[in-house]
Design a protein around this motif. Structure first.
Motif, mmCIF file in Angstrom:
data_model
loop_
_atom_site.group_PDB
_atom_site.id
_atom_site.type_symbol
_atom_site.label_atom_id
_atom_site.label_comp_id
_atom_site.label_asym_id
_atom_site.label_seq_id
_atom_site.Cartn_x
_atom_site.Cartn_y
_atom_site.Cartn_z
ATOM 1 N N ALA A 412 57.893 26.389 113.203
ATOM 2 C CA ALA A 412 57.651 27.018 111.807
ATOM 3 C C ALA A 412 58.161 26.027 110.738
ATOM 4 O O ALA A 412 57.477 26.021 109.740
ATOM 5 C CB ALA A 412 58.488 28.535 111.853
ATOM 6 N N LEU A 417 56.697 26.854 107.231
ATOM 7 C CA LEU A 417 56.483 28.549 106.958
ATOM 8 C C LEU A 417 57.707 28.797 107.198
ATOM 9 O O LEU A 417 58.140 29.399 108.397
ATOM 10 C CB LEU A 417 55.330 28.810 107.835
ATOM 11 N N HIS A 418 58.503 29.110 106.197
ATOM 12 C CA HIS A 418 60.073 29.507 106.406
ATOM 13 C C HIS A 418 60.101 30.897 106.828
ATOM 14 O O HIS A 418 61.212 31.517 107.406
ATOM 15 C CB HIS A 418 60.766 29.151 105.147
ATOM 16 N N ALA A 419 59.257 31.638 106.020
ATOM 17 C CA ALA A 419 59.278 33.140 106.627
ATOM 18 C C ALA A 419 59.012 33.450 107.948
ATOM 19 O O ALA A 419 59.561 34.451 108.448
ATOM 20 C CB ALA A 419 58.416 33.870 105.627
ATOM 21 N N HIS A 420 58.237 32.615 108.459
ATOM 22 C CA HIS A 420 57.839 32.558 110.027
ATOM 23 C C HIS A 420 59.332 32.409 110.732
ATOM 24 O O HIS A 420 59.649 33.276 111.725
ATOM 25 C CB HIS A 420 56.759 31.678 110.260
ATOM 26 N N ARG A 422 62.262 32.850 109.609
ATOM 27 C CA ARG A 422 63.138 33.815 109.423
ATOM 28 C C ARG A 422 63.140 34.937 110.179
ATOM 29 O O ARG A 422 63.877 35.636 110.497
ATOM 30 C CB ARG A 422 63.360 34.191 107.644
ATOM 31 N N SER A 423 61.878 35.299 110.432
ATOM 32 C CA SER A 423 61.446 36.408 111.103
ATOM 33 C C SER A 423 61.943 36.359 112.570
ATOM 34 O O SER A 423 62.234 37.414 113.156
ATOM 35 C CB SER A 423 59.967 36.654 111.010
ATOM 36 N N VAL A 424 62.114 35.174 113.083
ATOM 37 C CA VAL A 424 62.688 34.902 114.440
ATOM 38 C C VAL A 424 64.193 34.949 114.410
ATOM 39 O O VAL A 424 64.940 35.937 114.976
ATOM 40 C CB VAL A 424 62.307 33.671 115.035
#
Lengths: 430, 430
Positions: A412, A417-420, A422-424
C-alpha cells in the motif's frame, strides 16, 4: 472449385495466410440504426417494441399479445409429430446429461497463516435467449442455449423469437417447452435485445443475453454489453476435416456439404496427406451436390470458401491446425485420439469416421454453440459456466490479519495508497 | 456529505433506483481517435507505435529499445527495498496458491448408448497484459493479472507499460519478474493494444489482452475484441460495507476511505440497521480524512458518490444488495457467514471485522480484478479460467451412431438441412 494448397510448394505459407485472413462476412453499417432503436425502446418501452415489430415483422401486436400464451405453446407441441417430439426429448436429455457434468465446485480452505478463503458459484438470475426467425429458426439452438442455462440454475429463461407476418415454428416452441423456457415473446431484432436488456412494462429485464442473430442483433448485443452480459458474437460456421488414406471420401464429402449448406459464407476445409483422397473427395462433393436441396447455397460456399490443404505429414501440420483454430474439427485418421491429443485450438473435436459433426449439432451432448473465426484460440463453446458467476470469499481473524499486515502495508505504501494501509493497521492496535 | 437513504421512508425505492443508475464515469469520445491509431499500427507496425509513443509519452524509442532488456529489469529489482521484494513475493505466493485451486478438470466418459464424450481444457498460448503508466501503475495489478495466466499455463505473457518521459516504476518491473512475465515493452495507449492484437515486426501478436487502462485503452480493447479475446472493461471501483451494531465505526470509516482514495469516481456505501453506527461512521470519516494524503480525491468521492443506507433489517435487505451487485462487499456483522450465504450477486465478499478489502487487494490470495458497475450480476472476477479455453470432444462408433441416428435425422429434416441428415445416414449403409 475450392482452392487447393500444397505445403510442398514455395508459396504455401503466403497462401495459408490469405486463407486465414479471408473475410467471409460483409460487415453491414447498422450501428446507427441500432442505436436509435435501443434509445427508443429505453424511452418508450413496449410501445416502441410494438412499433418496430409492425414495421420490420409486419405483425400487429399489443401489450397483451407480446407474450406467447401457454395455450399456444400447447398447440405447437401438439402440432409436432411424435417422432419429432421424441427426437427433441432425446436431444434435450443428452445435452442435459453432458452439461450437468460441467457444474463447478465451490471451495473453502484454510491456509498455514490461518486465512480462510475460497469461492462460491451462483447462477445468473435471469437470461434472455435470442432465437432468429425465418429459415434460421432452429429448435436445436433453443435446446443448446436453454438447457445449459437451466442446468446452471437460472431462475428465469426468457426467449424472444420474431414471427414475421405471424409465422411461428412449432418445433421452436416445443423445444422451448421441453427445455424449460419460462417466458416467450414474439419479437426480434434490436428492439427485442433492447427490451431484454433494459426491460419494458411487459418484459422484466434480464442480466445476460445469448443466442445467434443477424447483423442488427449482433450490433445490439455489442451495444448493450455492460448493461447485461452477452455470449460470443458468432460469425459464419466452419469445419476442418483432417483425414488420412483410411478415411471414406464419400463420408468426408457429406460432412463438407453439411457445413456448406448452412450459409453461402460457411467454410469447409479438408486437410489430408493423401492426394488421391483429395481428388476422390472433390469428385464426391460434386456428385452429392447434384441431389442436395440446398445445392445453390452449399455449392457457393464450397466454391467461394472451400479449401483442400495437401500436407506431407498430418502430425507435423498440427501448428497449422492451431493457427486455424477451427470451430469444428473432424479427425478421420487411423488413430484420431493421437492427433487430437496434439491439438490446442479447436472449439469441438469429432473423433473417428463414425462421428459426423451433424450428430454433435443435434444429439451428441456437447454444445453446438462454438467459437468461430479463429476465436477458439481464446474462447470456449457455450456451457454451464456461461450462466454462472463466481464470488470470491476471504476471511481473516485477528492473528491471520496480523500475519498478512506487513506485506499489505508495504505494498500500500509503495503504491501511495495510505488509506489502504491504514485500513489494515488500524485493526492491529499498533 | 454523502447521501443518506432510509428504507422506512416512502421515497426509498425511487432514491435507491437513482443510486443504482447514477453515472460515475464521463464517457469520453475517443473512439474515432482510437480507430485511426489501430489502423496506423496495422499498416505501419513498429514505426507507428514509435511515432505515437513520441507524441503521447514524450519518449523517443527505436525498434531496438521498444523492449525492456533483462538488465534493466535486474536493475529495477535491485532498486526495490528487501521489504518490498518480500512483500511482492508474499503476495505472489498467496495469489498463486489460491489460483492453483481454480485449475479445471478435463472429462471423458461413456454413456449408456456407448457414445464417448468429454472436454479438454488448454491454456491460451499468448496473453498481453496492459499496465497503466503514472500514478495508476500498480505492482499489485501486475501480480493479479500475470500470476493466474502463468498458473493456467500460458506460454507467453507479454506486458506493455507506458513510461511517460522515460519514468519507470521499479516495483512494476520487479512484480513482472516475480510473476514470470516473458516480455515487457515500454509502450501504452491504443497503440500498445493494437500492437498486441495485430503484432508488429518486433512484437509477436497475442490471443488475449487483459488489464486496466484509461478510456483510450478501453476503447481499443473493445475494437480489437474478436481479433483477440479481452477481459472485462472495468469501471470505477466500489465497496459496499454491510454492518450491524457490533461493528467498529473507525474500521468502517478506514475501509470506506480506502475505496474512495482510488479515484474521485470511486464509490463507498455503508448499509446498516443501526442509525447510531451510521452517525459514528460519518464522523470518523471526517476525522480520518484530515490526515489522509489523498484527502482531496477521497473526500470528493465520498461527498459525490458516497452513500449511507439505513435499513430496518439486514437480512431482509439482501435483495437490495443483490440489485447493487457490489464489486467488493464487506460484511461486519455478528454472523457474517450467515448473511453471506444469502447473497447472490457480489464480486468478492470479505467476511468479518478483521478482513478489510485492502488485505484482499494485495495479499489475501483471491483476485482483485473484479466486476464493477453491477456486472457481478453476470460475471466473475479474473481467474485461471480466463486464460484457458475448453475443447469439447465427441466419439461415436458404428453402433452408437446408429443409436443416435434417428433423432439426429429427424431434427435435420425438421430444420430443412438435408446434407446434415445425409452425413449421418450415409454412414449407416442403409
Amino acid at each position: 472449385m475450392p482452392i487447393r494448397l500444397d505445403d510442398s510448394t514455395a508459396d504455401f505459407e503466403s497462401a495459408f495466410r490469405d486463407l486465414l485472413s479471408a473475410k467471409r462476412e460483409v460487415s453491414e453499417e447498422v450501428d446507427r440504426v441500432v442505436a436509435d432503436i435501443i434509445a427508443a425502446v429505453r424511452e418508450r418501452g413496449d410501445a416502441a417494441v410494438i412499433d418496430y415489430t409492425r414495421r420490420f415483422d409486419e405483425l400487429g401486436l399489443t401489450e397483451a399479445t407480446l407474450r406467447v400464451p401457454a395455450a399456444e405453446i400447447d398447440a405447437a407441441v401438439a402440432a409436432c409429430s411424435p417422432a419429432q417430439i421424441q427426437a427433441l426429448e432425446t436431444a434435450r436429455d443428452r445435452i442435459e446429461a453432458y452439461h450437468a457434468r460441467q457444474k463447478p465446485q465451490d471451495a473453502w480452505f484454510t491456509d498455514a497463516a490461518g486465512v480462510e478463503s475460497g469461492w462460491r458459484w451462483s447462477a445468473v438470475e435471469a437470461v434472455g435467449l435470442y432465437v432468429p426467425g425465418g429459415t434460421a429458426s432452429y429448435p436445436s439452438s433453443v435446446l443448446m442455449n436453454a438447457v445449459p442455462a437451466k442446468v446452471a440454475g437460472v431462475d428465469r429463461v426468457v426467449m424472444v423469437a420474431p414471427t414475421p407476418r405471424g409465422e411461428t415454428n412449432p418445433l421452436v416452441l416445443a423445444a422451448a417447452r421441453l427445455a424449460g423456457v419460462d417466458e416467450i415473446y414474439r419479437i426480434g431484432g434490436a428492439q427485442a435485445v433492447a427490451a431484454l436488456a433494459y426491460g419494458t412494462a411487459t418484459i422484466a429485464p434480464v442480466s445476460k443475453i445469448v443466442g445467434p442473430g443477424n447483423a442488427y442483433v449482433a450490433a445490439a448485443k455489442r451495444r448493450v454489453f455492460g448493461q447485461v452480459g452477452i455470449d460470443m458474437i458468432a460469425g459464419p460456421s466452419e469445419v476442418l476435416i483432417v483425414a488420412d488414406a483410411t478415411a471414406n471420401p464419400d463420408w468426408i464429402a457429406a460432412d463438407l456439404l453439411a457445413q456448406a449448406e448452412h450459409d453461402a459464407s460457411a467454410q469447409s476445409i479438408l486437410m489430408t496427406d493423401d492426394a488421391a483422397l483429395a481428388d476422390q473427395v472433390e469428385r464426391a462433393v460434386e456428385a452429392q451436390l447434384r441431389t442436395l436441396p440446398r445445392a445453390a447455397i452449399a455449392g457457393k460456399s464450397w466454391s467461394d470458401f472451400g479449401a483442400i490443404l495437401l500436407v506431407a505429414d498430418l502430425e507435423a501440420s498440427v501448428p497449422l491446425i492451431d493457427r486455424m483454430a477451427p470451430e469444428h474439427l473432424e479427425i478421420m485418421t487411423a488413430e484420431p485420439e493421437r492427433l487430437s491429443g496434439l491439438i490446442r485450438n479447436a472449439g469441438a473435436i469429432f473423433l473417428g469416421g463414425h462421428t459426423p459433426e451433424a450428430v454433435g449439432d443435434y444429439v451428441g451432448g456437447p454444445n453446438h454453440v462454438l467459437p468461430t473465426a479463429r476465436s477458439a484460440r481464446f474462447s470456449s463453446g457455450l456451457g454451464v459456466l456461461d450462466f454462472m458467476k463466481r464470488t470470491s470469499l476471504l476471511k481473516c481473524g485477528p492473528e491471520s490479519l496480523r500475519a498478512l499486515a506487513p506485506a499489505a502495508a508495504a505494498l500500500a505504501e509503495a503504491e501511495g495508497l495510505h488509506a489502504h494501509g491504514r485500513s489494515v493497521t488500524i485493526r492491529l492496535n499498533l
